[in-house]
Design an enzyme around this catalytic site. Structure first.
Site, short mmCIF file in Angstrom:
data_model
loop_
_atom_site.label_atom_id
_atom_site.label_comp_id
_atom_site.label_asym_id
_atom_site.label_seq_id
_atom_site.Cartn_x
_atom_site.Cartn_y
_atom_site.Cartn_z
N PHE A 1 0.84 -1.20 0.00
CA PHE A 1 0.00 0.00 0.00
C PHE A 1 0.87 1.25 0.00
O PHE A 1 2.05 1.19 0.37
CB PHE A 1 -0.86 0.05 1.27
CG PHE A 1 -2.02 -0.90 1.25
CD1 PHE A 1 -2.94 -0.86 0.21
CD2 PHE A 1 -2.21 -1.82 2.27
CE1 PHE A 1 -4.02 -1.71 0.20
CE2 PHE A 1 -3.30 -2.67 2.27
CZ PHE A 1 -4.20 -2.63 1.23
N CYS A 2 0.26 2.36 -0.35
CA CYS A 2 0.89 3.66 -0.23
C CYS A 2 1.38 3.85 1.21
O CYS A 2 0.67 3.50 2.12
CB CYS A 2 -0.11 4.75 -0.57
SG CYS A 2 0.28 6.37 0.10
N PRO A 3 2.53 4.40 1.47
CA PRO A 3 3.44 5.01 0.51
C PRO A 3 4.54 4.08 -0.01
O PRO A 3 5.45 4.55 -0.67
CB PRO A 3 4.08 6.11 1.35
CG PRO A 3 4.19 5.50 2.71
CD PRO A 3 2.99 4.59 2.86
#
Lengths: 81, 176
Positions: free
Chosen positions: A14-16
């Protein structure tokens, strides 16, 4: 179809993380080489262009592969500095 | 398998739009009072002609989820979490004096008496004024919140980089 010199797999992150992995990986490339970042985080559609704009690298293209189960995005970034 | 070419320059063009005053608000809290403050600032700024973007993350996502929606995740842990953490701007609790809904209910009554708009109304006003809503993909994934359980009119699903690219051009950046 864009030809990439180096491929970076960020599937499942997932981000980041995809952006952080990209910023590390791009340091290994030569000027002008293209990095392909594969991600299943939809945020990459907006985040990668934003990252390129901020860092000065060139966003060459963005692809979306739609499978039944999940979507996979491919972002192509050319090292510009 | 079908491949679609997307246009990344569209996202860049949005950032290049030269509007003098940008406001970004990160909404992390899912408390009624805090979310209300966020929407009041957002609508106020939009009414002043500023370009406003709101980033909803973690508990803040509840403010832009459809009422009563639970988790769409398959694993039991996130399902249980989603069952406890129901979405909906109508259901947000007060940060203090919630008292199992009693305190919040009373606060809502007082607000109505004073013609104060509630959170769903404020949210609608914000949307009408062109405030952009962005949902954080990471918290959505963690909490098993799917796109189709969010309200209509969420402009983007994005992450921290999008927020920062916008915030560095912002004259007012808030974290609520």
């Amino acid at each position: 179809m864009i030809q990439a010199d180096v491929k970076l797999d960020t599937l499942g992150y997932f981000c980041p993380m995809p952006i952080i992995m990209t910023s590390k990986k791009i340091k290994e490339l030569q000027l002008g080489q293209v990095l392909e970042v594969v991600s299943d985080d939809e945020g990459i559609k907006k985040d990668m262009p934003a990252w390129c704009q901020t860092t000065g690298h060139e966003m060459v293209g963005l692809e979306e592969d739609a499978d039944q189960a999940k979507r996979v995005y491919k972002a192509f970034v050319r090292k510009a500095k | 398998m079908s491949t679609v070419q997307l246009e990344p320059s569209a996202a860049l063009a949005e950032l290049r739009e030269a509007k003098p005053d940008r406001v970004t608000i990160v909404v992390l809290s899912g408390d009624m009072d805090r979310v209300m403050a966020a929407f009041i600032i957002a609508t106020g700024a939009a009414a002043m002609g500023m370009q406003v973007t709101m980033f909803f993350t973690f508990w803040g996502l509840n403010a832009i989820r459809r009422r009563g929606t639970t988790s769409g995740a398959r694993d039991w842990l996130r399902r249980m979490f989603g069952w406890l953490n129901k979405g909906g701007a109508e259901l947000l609790p007060l940060s203090r004096f919630h008292f199992f809904g009693l305190g919040t209910g009373m606060m809502k009554r007082v607000m109505r008496q004073h013609r104060m708009p509630d959170v769903p109304e404020l949210r609608q006003t914000a949307q009408d004024l062109g405030v952009r809503f962005i949902a954080c993909t990471t918290s959505m994934g963690l909490m098993g919140i799917t796109k189709d359980t969010l309200i209509e009119g969420i402009d983007q699903l994005a992450g921290v980089t999008t927020y920062l690219a916008e915030a560095r051009q912002g004259s007012v950046n808030l974290f609520i």
